[in-house]
Structures are given as C-alpha cells and as structure tokens.
Scaffold this active site. Structure first.
Site, PDB file in Angstrom:
ATOM      1  N   LYS A  80       0.858  -1.193   0.000  1.00 20.15           N
ATOM      2  CA  LYS A  80       0.000   0.000   0.000  1.00 20.15           C
ATOM      3  C   LYS A  80       0.894   1.242   0.000  1.00 20.15           C
ATOM      4  CE  LYS A  80      -4.288   1.271   2.359  1.00 20.15           C
ATOM      5  NZ  LYS A  80      -5.027   1.102   3.624  1.00 20.15           N
ATOM      6  N   ILE A  81       0.666   2.094  -0.978  1.00 19.71           N
ATOM      7  CA  ILE A  81       1.574   3.217  -1.226  1.00 19.71           C
ATOM      8  C   ILE A  81       0.767   4.518  -1.292  1.00 19.71           C
ATOM      9  CG2 ILE A  81       3.123   4.190  -2.991  1.00 19.71           C
ATOM     10  CD1 ILE A  81       3.967   1.373  -3.614  1.00 19.71           C
TER      11      ILE A  81
END
Ligand code: E4P
Length: 218
Positions: free
Chosen positions: A87-88
């Site tokens: 998750k960025i």
C-alpha cells in the site's frame, strides 16, 4: 463486488472470514496503532498473522515517503507472504514506486485518493487497486460517491485494469451505493458488513415462524 475488511483486529477479521464472504483485508498505520501493534518486527508478524487467517489480498502500508525507501520497504513486505499487496500513498514518489512494482509483478494499492486526477495517475502507473476515501470526503461536505462514479467512468473509457477499492466506508448504505456504482471492491469495518444483514421485518417474520411452529409442535 469484493468485500475487504478494514481493520488490524484479528477477532474482527476472523469473524468476517467465518461468514465466508470475506475477500481480503486492508490495514493502515493508524489501524495497527489502534490495536497496539508497535515495533517493526511486531508489525511484520501481525501482517503474517492476518495472511494466515484470510486467503486473499492483504494491504500492508509503507511508511517511507521517498522512492528508494518505498521500494526497500515494499519489497520486504511483499516477501512476507504471497497475498501481501504493497500500500503506497498517492504522492509523486509513490507513483514512481507503483510503476516500479507494477513492472516487477508486485501488487499495489494506491491509498489516500481524493480526486479522479489522482486515480488516473495511479492507473497509468499500473496500480492494482486505488483507494478513494469516501467517508473522509463526506466528512468535509463533499460527496465521496461522486468520486467513485467519476473514476468508474474514466477507467471504463480506457479499459484500465486498476480496481476501484472504495475505502473509508463507514456504514451499510456506503456499501450498497458502491455496489450500485460498480466499485470493484469495498473495504469497511465489521460493523458496516454486519449491518447489511439487519432488517426488522426479518426479525419479526422469524419470530412469527418460530412461534407458529412451537404452537403446533410443542
Ligand atoms: C483505506 O484503506 C483506509 O485504511 C481506510 O479505509 C480509512 O478509513 P477511515 O477514514 O475510516 O479512517
């Protein structure tokens, strides 16, 4: 529409998984802190514990905000379990990292999406999922569902494979509206998922059926 649960609480994850309708899990640093999970090794162990409960994508968020840091962290997270999705955050360095992971076949979830322009950029970079935050838009008097509809239109115009993961879902109507708008996935708390089952006429009807059966059968 796929159902993800948005929590780091193992009991909630187990309960949703036992229903047989759970497709995956999303977490974020705030949700980990809420469960008292602190320290790098404990956090990594917790992701593995979640992966051992649910057979589906589990989003694990990077803390770095520079490209090199995100790549380093993301590669380590992805090595923990085959179901980890990195998750960025939706920042320019994050877009570079998503492009990097996409080329390597590592799945990503671009988080903190608040506009269709951000969603377009993340799809161009090859994000597996993008997370528009419905509830947080509603919190500032902006209709979060309008954003889902805009992104759906844009992605369909160009047949982007990126999946719309409606996030910051707060209640059952959010889930229903997301399904109506063609969101690919929704992630919400156990309370919102459980609430989908509720209807007073169901309770009354069941009460009546059981009472009538008892009258005739003792
Ligand atoms: C998304 O993946 C986030 O974890 C989450 O949905 C944020 O929700 P909140 O606005 O209720 O904190």
């Amino acid at each position: 529409m796929k159902f993800f649960i948005d929590t780091a609480n193992l009991n909630h994850i187990k309960e949703a998984n036992d229903l047989g309708i759970l497709d995956g899990v999303t977490t974020n640093p705030s949700l980990m802190a809420k469960e008292g999970i602190t320290g790098q090794q404990n956090i990594l162990d917790h992701y593995v514990a979640i992966c051992n409960i649910v057979d589906g994508p589990v989003s694990a968020e990077v803390i770095s905000t520079d490209f090199e840091g995100m790549v380093r962290e993301g590669e380590h997270l992805a090595s923990l379990h085959k179901n980890i999705v990195v998750k960025i955050p939706m920042i320019l360095e994050g877009i570079k990292a998503i492009k990097y992971f996409s080329a390597k076949g590592i799945k990503t979830n671009c988080t903190l999406i608040f506009s269709s322009g951000q969603a377009l950029l993340a799809a161009k970079a090859g994000a597996t999922y993008i997370s528009p935050f419905l509830g947080r838009l509603d919190d500032v008097s902006t209709n979060g569902l309008d954003l889902i509809a805009q992104i759906r239109l844009i992605y369909d115009n160009y047949a982007f494979n990126t999946q719309i993961l409606a996030a910051s879902v707060r209640h059952p109507m959010h889930i229903i509206n997301c399904a109506e708008l063609g969101s690919d996935v929704m992630t919400g708390p156990l309370s919102a998922i459980r609430a989908l089952a509720n209807h007073p006429l169901t309770d009354l009807g069941l009460q009546q059926f059981l009472a009538d059966h008892a009258k005739g059968n003792g």
